[in-house]
Design a protein around this motif. Structure first.
Motif, short mmCIF file in Angstrom:
data_model
loop_
_atom_site.label_atom_id
_atom_site.label_comp_id
_atom_site.label_asym_id
_atom_site.label_seq_id
_atom_site.Cartn_x
_atom_site.Cartn_y
_atom_site.Cartn_z
N ILE A 45 8.68 35.53 -29.88
CA ILE A 45 7.51 35.66 -29.06
C ILE A 45 7.48 36.58 -27.89
O ILE A 45 9.11 36.55 -27.15
CB ILE A 45 7.49 33.86 -29.13
N SER A 46 6.60 36.74 -26.88
CA SER A 46 6.40 37.31 -25.92
C SER A 46 6.11 35.85 -24.80
O SER A 46 4.73 36.24 -25.12
CB SER A 46 5.86 38.66 -26.14
N LEU A 47 6.71 35.66 -24.07
CA LEU A 47 6.50 34.97 -22.70
C LEU A 47 5.69 35.82 -21.47
O LEU A 47 6.53 37.05 -21.36
CB LEU A 47 7.23 34.30 -22.87
N THR A 48 5.03 35.28 -20.55
CA THR A 48 4.87 36.16 -19.26
C THR A 48 5.80 35.70 -18.56
O THR A 48 7.18 34.58 -18.85
CB THR A 48 3.47 34.89 -18.64
N ASP A 49 6.47 36.39 -17.08
CA ASP A 49 6.79 36.18 -16.70
C ASP A 49 6.78 34.55 -16.17
O ASP A 49 8.48 33.73 -16.12
CB ASP A 49 7.62 36.69 -15.66
N GLU A 50 6.38 34.31 -15.77
CA GLU A 50 6.00 32.69 -15.35
C GLU A 50 6.75 31.75 -16.49
O GLU A 50 7.25 30.24 -16.37
CB GLU A 50 4.80 32.55 -15.15
#
Length: 79
Positions: free
Chosen positions: A7-12
């Motif tokens: 999965i890809s997550l935002t930096d936050e």
């Protein structure tokens, strides 16, 4: 059985996951994500049950919280 996915997550969001693991609350990032999914699932179930309750119409009896607790105690005692 488990399935490995990416999965890809935002930096936050990635920082939140990393902070949760660093704090010792979770052993791994996977554990953080699994917990988040369990809570998401529970919230959606609760929302569905709430909507079903509203759609069922008004209660047949005007129950007070005292009535509800008394009925729960009665049912527990007879179980």
């Amino acid at each position: 059985m488990t399935e490995k996915i990416s999965i890809s997550l935002t930096d936050e969001h990635a920082q939140l996951v990393q902070d949760a693991v660093k704090s010792g609350d979770y052993a791994s990032s996977s554990e953080v994500i699994r917990e988040a999914l369990r809570e998401w699932k529970a919230r959606h179930l609760l929302a569905r049950l709430w909507d079903e309750g509203l759609a069922s119409g008004p209660a047949e009896r005007d129950w007070s919280m005292r009535d509800i607790k008394a009925e729960a105690r009665r049912r527990k005692a007879s179980a």
